[in-house]
Scaffold this active site. Structure first.
Site, short mmCIF file in Angstrom:
data_model
loop_
_atom_site.label_atom_id
_atom_site.label_comp_id
_atom_site.label_asym_id
_atom_site.label_seq_id
_atom_site.Cartn_x
_atom_site.Cartn_y
_atom_site.Cartn_z
N GLY A 117 -4.19 2.78 5.97
CA GLY A 117 -4.45 1.83 6.84
C GLY A 117 -3.11 1.73 7.59
O GLY A 117 -3.18 0.73 8.54
N ARG A 158 10.10 5.48 -6.82
CA ARG A 158 9.35 6.78 -7.66
C ARG A 158 9.68 8.21 -7.26
O ARG A 158 10.22 8.25 -6.01
CB ARG A 158 8.04 6.33 -7.68
N GLY A 218 0.84 -1.05 0.04
CA GLY A 218 -0.02 -0.07 0.12
C GLY A 218 1.02 1.23 0.07
O GLY A 218 2.14 1.08 0.17
N SER A 219 0.07 2.24 -0.20
CA SER A 219 1.07 3.78 -0.04
C SER A 219 -0.02 4.80 0.59
O SER A 219 -1.16 4.55 0.84
CB SER A 219 1.33 4.13 -1.30
N GLY A 220 0.65 5.99 0.73
CA GLY A 220 -0.17 6.97 1.28
C GLY A 220 -0.47 6.93 2.61
O GLY A 220 -1.32 7.62 3.15
N SER A 221 -0.02 5.99 3.36
CA SER A 221 -0.22 5.98 4.67
C SER A 221 -1.69 5.30 4.86
O SER A 221 -2.36 5.39 6.01
CB SER A 221 -0.33 7.45 5.75
#
Length: 429
Positions: free
Chosen positions: A163, A283, A158-161
């Site tokens: 969960g 990225r 996952g990404s973007g914090s």
């Protein structure tokens, strides 16, 4: 002679348009391949060629790119992750198939799985938090007990914090595990949870291209137990020793993960034992990062990345050294956004480089406790940290908004009082 094209896999709310504009400045014709081009407003606004297709299907993408090669000279292929970082591995596979410059897809894939990434970093001697992988509630609770509370509990992919939560006691561990496994969190694969030691300390991110460290950014989060960014400063105010230690560990990460090509950013916490790596992302970060680096050092990350993608010579030399900071606007309640104003006055403040709002009045605000909670940002830059902070404070203080909270059970909607909020002028709360 066929026109040179840059293929962009999917798009990006924050930096997609920057790639389009940079490609055009370099004389390239940008073409976006997307499962849903309508998700990216700038494609229609700018009249960009966009092709709908299954971007999860490598064979279909190969066929589409082969079809495009009949019309265009495909100079390079790159793309954006959104919420699914597997896009970067797909880009690598396409580049490999068409013999274009690109990252090793196997290296990208082992980065996208945070557990696998941890294993490679540990084998490479990189300082990381203690960690365990869990697939059910019992394993999560056992892992937390082995590591010792408090712990971070988060999806392995996952990404973007999304969960991600700090759990300070057994009850919070159980509560967040129930959230992740109880159907509220969207899993892109079978549920796998990473439980890790809470590395306490100041947050930094190192930005790299190839095997070169471009610079280091300082970051502040909002209130725990969640990790919503509130403030970035580039470059971070570090001692020479701190900068060297973070840069050295960054290069160790790249070696351990086989990331000697392309951009990456590495997140750290400066703990009692020095820099500890939280994660490595292969990225350029979305959001404000490219703008901050350009304001701070005069380096255009997006343009230089595209040059790398199309096999041209790239240049990361600093043109100047300023202090650039971004403050994110984050609401502190859910409800309907009645109004948001002051952004034009904020943009007119001398030294403000950018003011951007992500929402419009009458938008429902439902906080998710991750990057999606931000409703806008302000960026300022100057020659000194104190001056930049003063400019940012003045601009942010000019912006305010009103949110009418959703009615509680049994409460009449008209009785809910409006909640007026002006962003904090000091540190992120």
């Amino acid at each position: 002679m066929a026109r040179r094209a840059l293929i962009l896999l999917e798009g990006h709310r924050d930096i997609g348009l920057l790639y389009i504009q940079a490609a055009q400045r370099l004389g390239l014709h940008p073409i976006t391949l997307s499962a849903d081009p309508a998700r990216y407003d700038y494609l229609a606004t700018e009249g960009i060629e966009a092709i709908r297709g299954d971007t999860d299907n490598l064979d279909a993408l190969i066929r589409e790119c082969s079809r495009l090669r009949a019309t265009y000279d495909i100079a390079g292929i790159t793309g954006f992750a959104g919420d699914d970082e597997s896009v970067y591995a797909t880009v690598g596979k396409l580049c490999l198939h068409f013999d274009l410059p690109g990252a090793n897809p196997a290296s990208i894939e082992q980065c996208c799985d945070k557990f696998t990434q941890r294993q490679f970093l540990a084998e490479g001697g990189v300082p990381i938090p203690a960690y365990r992988l869990a697939a059910n509630a019992w394993e999560v609770e056992s892992s937390a007990a082995e590591i010792g509370l408090p712990v971070i509990v988060k999806p392995a992919i996952g990404s973007g914090s999304i969960g991600v939560r700090l759990c300070r006691n057994v009850e919070e561990v159980a509560e967040h595990t129930t959230y992740l496994l109880g159907g509220k969190h969207v899993w892109r694969s079978s549920p796998r949870i990473l439980v890790e030691e809470f590395a306490e300390g100041a947050q930094y991110s190192a930005y790299t291209m190839g095997n070169e460290v471009i610079g280091i950014c300082a970051a502040d989060f909002g209130p725990l137990p969640h990790f919503v960014y509130r403030h970035f400063t580039f470059p971070a105010l570090l001692t020479d020793d701190q900068h060297k230690r973070i840069a050295d560990v960054s290069l160790s990460c790249l070696r351990a993960l086989g990331l000697g090509w392309g951009p990456a950013h590495i997140e750290f916490r400066w703990t009692k034992r020095g820099p500890v790596v939280i994660e490595v992302n292969p990225r350029i970060p979305g959001g404000t990062t490219p703008r901050l680096v350009q304001l701070g050092y005069g380096v255009d990350l997006v343009t230089e990345h595209i040059k790398l993608v199309i096999g041209e010579e790239w240049d990361l030399r600093k043109r100047h050294s300023h202090i650039a900071s971004a403050r994110f606007l984050v609401p502190d309640c859910d409800g309907i956004l009645d109004w948001i104003d002051g952004h034009r006055q904020a943009a007119a403040v001398s030294g403000v480089a950018e003011v951007k709002l992500y929402v419009e009045p009458k938008t429902p605000i439902v906080r998710k406790r991750d990057y999606r909670d931000c409703i806008g940002h302000v960026i300022a830059a100057s020659a000194s940290p104190a001056q930049t902070e003063a400019i940012l404070k003045r601009a942010v203080d000019l912006i305010g908004w009103s949110i009418t909270p959703f009615p509680t059970v049994g409460e009449q909607e008209q009785s809910a009082p409006p909640h007026v909020r002006a962003p904090s002028a000091g540190r992120a709360q």
